[in-house]
Design an enzyme around this catalytic site. Structure first.
Site, PDB file in Angstrom:
ATOM      1  CB  ALA A  83      -0.919  -0.006   1.212  1.00 45.82           C
ATOM      2  N   GLY A  85       1.343   5.474  -1.417  1.00 45.56           N
ATOM      3  CA  GLY A  85       0.688   6.666  -1.936  1.00 45.56           C
ATOM      4  C   GLY A  85      -0.802   6.687  -1.676  1.00 45.56           C
ATOM      5  CG  ASN A 174      -7.967  -3.206  -5.394  1.00 44.14           C
ATOM      6  OD1 ASN A 174      -7.162  -4.106  -5.152  1.00 44.14           O
ATOM      7  ND2 ASN A 174      -8.566  -3.094  -6.565  1.00 44.14           N
ATOM      8  CD  GLU A 261      -5.390 -10.019 -14.301  1.00 42.26           C
ATOM      9  OE1 GLU A 261      -5.618  -9.866 -13.090  1.00 42.26           O
ATOM     10  OE2 GLU A 261      -6.140  -9.580 -15.193  1.00 42.26           O
TER      11      GLU A 261
END
Length: 306
Positions: A83, A85, A174, A261
């Site tokens: 995590a 900024g 997130n 990905e």
């Protein structure tokens, strides 16, 4: 025989007895897949891959059998999150609060929180059996979120994590946990099915350029995996990261720039995961769950950094 010699003989005899008892003790009973996994209970979804790896959906696993087995193993499970900024400001507190409540409840967990500033840490007290370890990093040092996440995690696995936990997950920040994310997810190499592409299952966005290290040729491929969750034994996670970094280096030398990905999907195409998590474990908050999704374990929030 003097007293000292008697004591030494007695200690030697006791040690020999304990050693013999240990050698004669039957090995710990292994947990068989059929003991806890019941794919026939979910005929509406894919529950077994072509290479016979289980796909974990709600209704396919026996939580009580798993609990009895894993509590005897004295496990420690790691959860790593990066995590930095604005992502820290926006998501980290919600991630930590929900993970503290729902991730591996009842087991020892070490949360590895990789941050670029200690001031970004939420003011949270871990529940019993939980430990928070803060791992400072120097911002987005590669100019790429996923390169920073993977390279930082690799350094820490080699430096200490491999000696601290039995299983390790790495997730993007997130995410909000909503229900138990439990030991049914543990495995040697764990991949997460993509919520959107599992149900769409056509025009899957694999890398198709032959010169890219991430290339999966047309007509080939198994599933499309969600890169926001990876897991397994720490050294298996490290091997995955090394494969990803080698692919990125190869592409850079050839003037190519595939996505994280797509490199991940190429890795799992050539190194089949031993366990797959259904989209229930990383559902997209922007999508309405279809009937096949019985219990959302964690919701992935939108974010341009991921």
């Amino acid at each position: 025989m003097n007293l000292k010699r008697k004591i030494l003989v007695l200690v030697s005899c006791v040690f020999s007895f304990l050693l013999l008892e240990h050698r004669l003790r039957p090995p710990a009973e292994e947990l068989r897949l059929s003991d806890w996994f019941h794919p026939g209970k979910r005929p509406d979804v894919v529950t077994i891959t072509d290479w016979l790896a289980p796909v974990i959906w709600e209704g396919t696993f026996n939580r009580q059998v798993l609990g009895r087995y894993y509590r005897r193993q004295n496990l420690t499970i790691g959860l790593a999150v990066l995590a930095t900024g604005r992502t820290a400001d926006q998501y980290l507190e919600l991630f930590m609060r929900s993970a503290n409540k729902h991730f591996m409840t009842g087991y020892r967990v070490v949360f590895y929180i990789m941050v670029d500033a200690l001031s970004r840490l939420p003011d949270l007290e871990p529940d019993p059996l939980r430990t928070f370890k803060v791992l400072p990093i120097k911002g987005d040092r590669w100019g790429d979120f996923h390169l920073t996440r993977m390279s930082s995690l690799a350094e820490h696995i080699l430096g200490h994590i491999e000696d601290e936990v039995d299983f390790l997950f790495s997730m993007t920040v997130n995410r909000v946990f909503q229900n138990d994310f439990g030991v049914e997810t543990l495995g040697t190499s764990v991949a997460q099915l993509h919520a959107w592409w599992y149900f769409k299952n056509k025009d899957i966005p694999y890398e198709r350029r032959p010169k890219s290290a991430a290339c999966i040729p047309f007509g080939q491929g198994d599933f499309y995996y969600d890169g926001s969750v990876i897991g397994g034994r720490p050294l298996e996670v490290l091997t995955l990261i090394e494969g990803y970094l080698q692919g990125v280096t190869h592409d850079h030398k050839n003037g190519l720039n595939s996505t994280y990905e797509r490199h991940l999907n190429k890795y799992f195409f050539t190194h089949k995961p031993t366990k797959l998590l259904s989209p229930e474990y990383s559902w997209n908050a922007a999508l309405r769950p279809p009937a096949q999704v019985w219990s959302v374990k964690a919701t992935r929030l939108s974010g341009r950094y991921f």
